[in-house]
Scaffold this active site. Structure first.
Site, PDB file in Angstrom:
ATOM      1  N   PRO A 110       6.665 -21.153  -9.031  1.00 25.69           N
ATOM      2  CA  PRO A 110       7.626 -21.583  -8.198  1.00 25.69           C
ATOM      3  C   PRO A 110       7.977 -19.957  -6.861  1.00 25.69           C
ATOM      4  O   PRO A 110       8.053 -19.304  -7.396  1.00 25.69           O
ATOM      5  CB  PRO A 110       8.549 -22.045  -8.419  1.00 25.69           C
ATOM      6  CG  PRO A 110       8.967 -21.848 -10.051  1.00 25.69           C
ATOM      7  CD  PRO A 110       7.672 -21.450 -10.053  1.00 25.69           C
ATOM      8  N   GLY A 139       8.608 -13.708 -10.488  1.00 24.73           N
ATOM      9  CA  GLY A 139       7.744 -12.503 -10.052  1.00 24.73           C
ATOM     10  C   GLY A 139       6.410 -12.953  -9.547  1.00 24.73           C
ATOM     11  O   GLY A 139       5.503 -13.060  -9.770  1.00 24.73           O
ATOM     12  N   ALA A 167       2.986 -11.404  -9.240  1.00 28.08           N
ATOM     13  CA  ALA A 167       1.397 -12.088  -9.687  1.00 28.08           C
ATOM     14  C   ALA A 167       0.250 -12.163  -8.935  1.00 28.08           C
ATOM     15  O   ALA A 167      -0.530 -11.823  -8.913  1.00 28.08           O
ATOM     16  CB  ALA A 167       1.564 -13.262 -10.441  1.00 28.08           C
ATOM     17  N   ASP A 181       8.599  -6.446 -11.965  1.00 27.44           N
ATOM     18  CA  ASP A 181       7.400  -7.089 -11.995  1.00 27.44           C
ATOM     19  C   ASP A 181       5.873  -7.063 -12.197  1.00 27.44           C
ATOM     20  O   ASP A 181       4.944  -8.195 -12.962  1.00 27.44           O
ATOM     21  CB  ASP A 181       7.875  -7.953 -10.942  1.00 27.44           C
ATOM     22  CG  ASP A 181       9.136  -8.627 -10.604  1.00 27.44           C
ATOM     23  OD1 ASP A 181      10.092  -8.135 -11.579  1.00 27.44           O
ATOM     24  OD2 ASP A 181       9.214  -9.609  -9.852  1.00 27.44           O
TER      25      ASP A 181
HETATM   26  O1  PMV Z   1      13.642 -12.194  -8.566  1.00 25.92           O
HETATM   27  P1  PMV Z   1      12.320 -11.146  -8.427  1.00 25.92           P
HETATM   28  O2  PMV Z   1      11.479 -12.013  -9.214  1.00 25.92           O
HETATM   29  O3  PMV Z   1      11.703 -11.163  -7.551  1.00 25.92           O
HETATM   30  O4  PMV Z   1      12.881 -10.273  -9.149  1.00 25.92           O
HETATM   31  C1  PMV Z   1      14.176  -9.303  -9.056  1.00 25.92           C
HETATM   32  C2  PMV Z   1      14.648  -8.581 -10.162  1.00 25.92           C
HETATM   33  C3  PMV Z   1      15.301  -7.180  -9.922  1.00 25.92           C
HETATM   34  O5  PMV Z   1      15.994  -6.677 -10.027  1.00 25.92           O
HETATM   35  C4  PMV Z   1      16.836  -8.125  -8.473  1.00 25.92           C
HETATM   36  C5  PMV Z   1      14.942  -6.174  -8.672  1.00 25.92           C
HETATM   37  C6  PMV Z   1      12.983  -5.883  -9.537  1.00 25.92           C
HETATM   38  O6  PMV Z   1      12.654  -5.156  -8.363  1.00 25.92           O
HETATM   39  O7  PMV Z   1      13.887  -5.308 -10.681  1.00 25.92           O
END
Ligand code: PMV
Length: 300
Positions: free
Chosen positions: A84, A90, A94, A135
């Site tokens: 999603p 992430g 991806a 990610d």
């Molecule tokens: O929400 P996502 O999957 O984009 O993860 C963000 C994670 C954070 O630590 C808030 C930002 C990052 O770049 O690590």
């Protein structure tokens, strides 16, 4: 034509604090984004999100960067994703990594996986303003990884149940919100980051020992700290409490928060019960497992 796929990820612990260099543990999960690339005179992108190329800033940026390394007019891109979007799993990383890797193969550019992960990270930084390499690294390499050292940890023999609130959230906005809080209360927020980092340091050893109840307990503490940073929301809390009540070892937000997804660590016998509890609390439950497979080519 080349097709590459790359996995999404969950954070066992450490999101937000990892942006400021604290350790975090993330796991690649068996939800993937597939990208097919075919050379063409102009560039077009097709996905469930729609046809317009403007809807795909990460893909466009990946194409632009690869054009600096090799010559081509355009590419026909087809995206098919199980992850999603804008939900903390992430999906942007991806699609970026799968696109970079498919162009790399299609035009024999010769980038290594490490270089693809690096390039993917710089694209996330350019688009989001601030982003940790988590990610993009996990999506490229797969497995369970301690960041920012990139140390690979033992695979977890437990399952996850992800709960999707269906409410999208912007990582850029949430990271910005935490940054403002840090500017206002640097001494307080730094201590919260340190506590989150301490959880990841403990988590590293607990994973090696396979102590899932302690990992779950630390996930719950991490959730309290994320709440204190202001990235929670009622929908996430409802699903997190429901999952814990249904017997999860621990449950917390995964990713940026403010909507998006929560994740529960579960034994295989509890997965069904926890999934049902998340659905009753208003979420869409997705059962997931760690995957060792990072970016990979796929048959047509
Ligand atoms: O929400 P996502 O999957 O984009 O993860 C963000 C994670 C954070 O630590 C808030 C930002 C990052 O770049 O690590």
């Amino acid at each position: 034509m080349t097709i590459c796929s790359a996995p999404g990820k969950i954070f066992l612990c450490g999101e937000h604090a990892v942006v400021y260099g604290e350790p975090a543990i993330a796991c690649a999960i068996d939800l993937r984004t597939r990208v097919s690339i075919q050379e063409s005179l102009d560039t077009s992108i097709t996905s469930k999100l729609g046809r317009g190329i403007d809807r795909h800033p990460y893909v466009l940026k990946a194409i632009e960067r690869m054009k600096m390394l090799t010559e081509f007019d355009g590419v026909k891109v087809k995206i098919d994703s199980e992850i999603p979007p804008e939900s903390g799993l992430g999906s942007s990383a991806a699609v970026t990594i799968a696109t970079l890797s498919a162009i790399n193969m299609e035009f024999d550019v010769g980038l290594s996986d490490e270089e693809i992960a690096e390039l993917g990270h710089s694209i996330e930084v350019e688009i989001q303003g601030a982003a940790s390499p988590t990610d993009t690294f996990i999506s490229t390499m797969g497995g369970v990884v301690l960041m920012p050292s990139r140390r690979r940890l033992k695979n977890l023999d437990y399952g996850f149940v992800v709960g999707d609130t269906g409410k999208t959230s912007s990582t850029k906005e949430l990271v910005g919100r935490v940054s403002l809080l840090r500017e206002r209360y640097p001494d307080v927020v730094q201590m919260i980051f340190n506590a989150i980092g301490a959880i990841a340091k403990r988590g590293e050893h607990l994973i090696e020992e396979g102590d899932c109840s302690a990992i779950g307990e630390l996930m719950n503490i991490n959730q309290g700290l994320l709440e204190s940073l202001g990235v929670g929301c009622p929908e996430l809390s409802a699903q997190i409490y429901a999952a814990r009540d249904a017997g999860a070892f621990g449950a917390k937000i995964t990713g940026a928060g403010g909507g998006g997804c929560m994740v529960a660590l579960v034994s295989h016998d509890h997965a069904e019960k926890v999934a049902k509890a998340i659905e009753e609390a208003g979420g869409r439950a997705i059962k997931a497992r760690v995957t060792e497979v990072g970016v990979a080519t796929e048959d047509e």
